[in-house]
Design a protein around this motif. Structure first.
Motif, mmCIF file in Angstrom:
data_model
loop_
_atom_site.group_PDB
_atom_site.id
_atom_site.type_symbol
_atom_site.label_atom_id
_atom_site.label_comp_id
_atom_site.label_asym_id
_atom_site.label_seq_id
_atom_site.Cartn_x
_atom_site.Cartn_y
_atom_site.Cartn_z
ATOM 1 N N GLN A 173 0.753 -1.226 0.033
ATOM 2 C CA GLN A 173 0.004 -0.094 -0.112
ATOM 3 C C GLN A 173 0.769 1.232 0.013
ATOM 4 O OE1 GLN A 173 -2.721 -0.038 3.385
ATOM 5 N NE2 GLN A 173 -4.555 0.113 2.008
ATOM 6 N N ALA A 174 1.985 1.093 0.639
ATOM 7 C CA ALA A 174 2.997 2.390 0.639
ATOM 8 C C ALA A 174 3.870 2.437 -0.638
ATOM 9 C CB ALA A 174 3.755 2.237 1.811
ATOM 10 N N GLY A 175 3.648 1.496 -1.518
ATOM 11 C CA GLY A 175 4.549 1.612 -2.743
ATOM 12 C C GLY A 175 5.713 0.875 -2.471
ATOM 13 N N ILE A 176 6.164 0.233 -1.586
ATOM 14 C CA ILE A 176 7.172 -0.745 -1.292
ATOM 15 C C ILE A 176 7.435 -1.755 -2.203
ATOM 16 C CG2 ILE A 176 8.670 -1.868 0.499
ATOM 17 C CD1 ILE A 176 8.760 1.088 1.042
ATOM 18 N N ARG A 177 8.430 -1.859 -3.020
ATOM 19 C CA ARG A 177 8.489 -2.961 -3.991
ATOM 20 C C ARG A 177 9.510 -3.878 -3.535
ATOM 21 N NH1 ARG A 177 8.590 1.654 -6.616
ATOM 22 N NH2 ARG A 177 10.779 2.040 -6.316
ATOM 23 N N ASN A 178 10.552 -3.550 -2.560
ATOM 24 C CA ASN A 178 11.573 -4.602 -1.817
ATOM 25 C C ASN A 178 11.637 -4.004 -0.344
ATOM 26 O OD1 ASN A 178 14.079 -3.115 -1.966
ATOM 27 N ND2 ASN A 178 13.517 -3.487 -4.299
ATOM 28 N N PHE A 179 12.335 -4.890 0.412
ATOM 29 C CA PHE A 179 12.531 -4.645 1.772
ATOM 30 C C PHE A 179 13.605 -3.480 1.872
ATOM 31 C CE2 PHE A 179 10.837 -9.068 2.506
ATOM 32 C CZ PHE A 179 9.610 -8.430 2.942
ATOM 33 N N SER A 180 14.439 -3.750 0.902
ATOM 34 C CA SER A 180 15.640 -2.650 1.111
ATOM 35 C C SER A 180 15.205 -1.240 1.124
ATOM 36 C CB SER A 180 16.698 -2.801 -0.071
ATOM 37 O OG SER A 180 16.092 -2.635 -1.428
ATOM 38 N N GLU A 181 13.876 -0.876 0.811
ATOM 39 C CA GLU A 181 13.460 0.588 0.615
ATOM 40 C C GLU A 181 12.825 0.917 1.941
ATOM 41 O OE1 GLU A 181 10.545 1.325 -2.747
ATOM 42 O OE2 GLU A 181 11.247 -0.536 -3.627
ATOM 43 N N VAL A 182 12.584 -0.128 2.917
ATOM 44 C CA VAL A 182 12.012 0.168 4.118
ATOM 45 C C VAL A 182 13.068 0.787 4.961
ATOM 46 C CG1 VAL A 182 10.839 -0.614 6.179
ATOM 47 C CG2 VAL A 182 10.320 -1.487 3.803
ATOM 48 N N SER A 183 12.646 2.010 5.572
ATOM 49 C CA SER A 183 13.389 2.635 6.852
ATOM 50 C C SER A 183 12.997 2.126 8.229
ATOM 51 C CB SER A 183 13.329 3.903 6.919
ATOM 52 O OG SER A 183 13.969 4.598 7.968
ATOM 53 N N ILE A 184 11.536 2.280 8.415
ATOM 54 C CA ILE A 184 11.131 2.154 9.579
ATOM 55 C C ILE A 184 9.447 1.784 9.413
ATOM 56 C CG2 ILE A 184 10.325 3.123 11.934
ATOM 57 C CD1 ILE A 184 12.697 4.841 11.786
ATOM 58 N N VAL A 185 9.056 0.747 9.875
ATOM 59 C CA VAL A 185 7.537 0.409 9.896
ATOM 60 C C VAL A 185 6.921 0.362 11.478
ATOM 61 C CG1 VAL A 185 5.689 -1.059 9.022
ATOM 62 C CG2 VAL A 185 7.781 -0.726 7.937
ATOM 63 N N VAL A 222 4.703 3.799 7.344
ATOM 64 C CA VAL A 222 5.890 2.897 6.503
ATOM 65 C C VAL A 222 6.786 4.189 6.190
ATOM 66 C CG1 VAL A 222 6.516 1.708 4.793
ATOM 67 C CG2 VAL A 222 4.448 1.101 5.830
ATOM 68 N N MET A 223 8.060 4.250 6.649
ATOM 69 C CA MET A 223 8.685 5.181 6.425
ATOM 70 C C MET A 223 9.822 4.469 5.389
ATOM 71 S SD MET A 223 9.348 7.415 9.989
ATOM 72 C CE MET A 223 8.210 7.048 11.129
ATOM 73 N N ARG A 224 10.149 5.436 4.347
ATOM 74 C CA ARG A 224 11.115 5.024 3.339
ATOM 75 C C ARG A 224 12.410 5.325 3.797
ATOM 76 N NH1 ARG A 224 9.725 3.598 -1.811
ATOM 77 N NH2 ARG A 224 7.279 3.490 -2.142
ATOM 78 N N ARG A 225 13.469 4.679 3.098
ATOM 79 C CA ARG A 225 14.838 5.229 3.115
ATOM 80 C C ARG A 225 15.068 6.293 2.530
ATOM 81 N NH1 ARG A 225 19.018 0.730 4.742
ATOM 82 N NH2 ARG A 225 17.529 -0.847 5.368
ATOM 83 N N GLY A 226 16.174 6.979 2.736
ATOM 84 C CA GLY A 226 16.478 8.041 1.717
ATOM 85 C C GLY A 226 16.756 9.356 2.745
#
Length: 192
Positions: free
Chosen positions: A134-146, A156-160
């Motif tokens: 739902q948050a548009g995450i395509r792979n786990f490496s994009e995730v910062s914090i959930v 869902v917070m993305r890396r970057g």
């Protein structure tokens, strides 16, 4: 027709008292059940969950108002429930009010799924994956914090961009978050 003024209101003082007691009892029971079942009970609902909530609303209304609901009884019940909500809101602003609020639960720290926290939050992996998609995450490496928020929502917070540590101050397991995902601590920095 009775000359009793309470008769025209549709409720006697003792019946009004029972409505108040019932409303407080239902409010307390609901509060304890939500605390017992956790924030997950407030998370996204399926169609079945919504149907059950509608049915429970009818049951709760009957319990609060009794077998022969009246307009006056309904108004007393609503006033009591709104008063309880206002009291809870007031208590949350006090120092001890922290105990009324659930803490956010860390579900993922970077690309690591925290299985123990998922279990504690009563969330299945498939539900987590749904929130990531739902948050548009395509792979786990994009995730910062959930996080499972106190409201039952999943953030869902993305890396970057590193996350400000102050935003995580009530998260119990924040030390499990890789430091490269967080802004460095600033000396003397404290927001009010």
């Amino acid at each position: 027709m009775s000359n009793d003024p309470w008769y025209s209101l549709g409720i006697t003082p003792i019946e009004a008292l029972w409505v108040v007691v019932s409303a407080i009892g239902i409010y307390a029971a609901f509060f304890l059940l939500i605390r017992g079942f956790g924030q997950r009970a407030l998370a996204s609902w399926s169609t079945l969950d919504k149907a059950i909530v509608i049915a429970l609303g009818g049951v709760v209304g009957r319990v609060i108002l009794g077998y022969t609901p009246t307009l006056a009884g309904g108004i007393v019940g609503l006033i009591t429930l709104f008063t309880m909500m206002r009291l809870e809101e007031y208590l949350r602003r006090t120092k001890r009010g922290v105990y009324l609020s659930s803490k956010p639960v860390l579900l993922m720290a970077g690309d690591e799924i925290l299985a123990d926290n998922l279990k504690k939050a009563r969330i299945q992996n498939d539900e987590l994956y749904f929130k990531l998609r739902q948050a548009g995450i395509r792979n786990f490496s994009e995730v910062s914090i959930v996080l499972l928020e106190p409201t039952g929502d999943v953030s869902v917070m993305r890396r970057g961009v590193p996350v400000e540590r102050e935003l995580l101050r009530r998260v119990a397991d924040r030390d499990r978050i890789p430091t490269q995902l967080l802004l460095p601590e600033r000396e003397g920095h404290q927001r009010t």
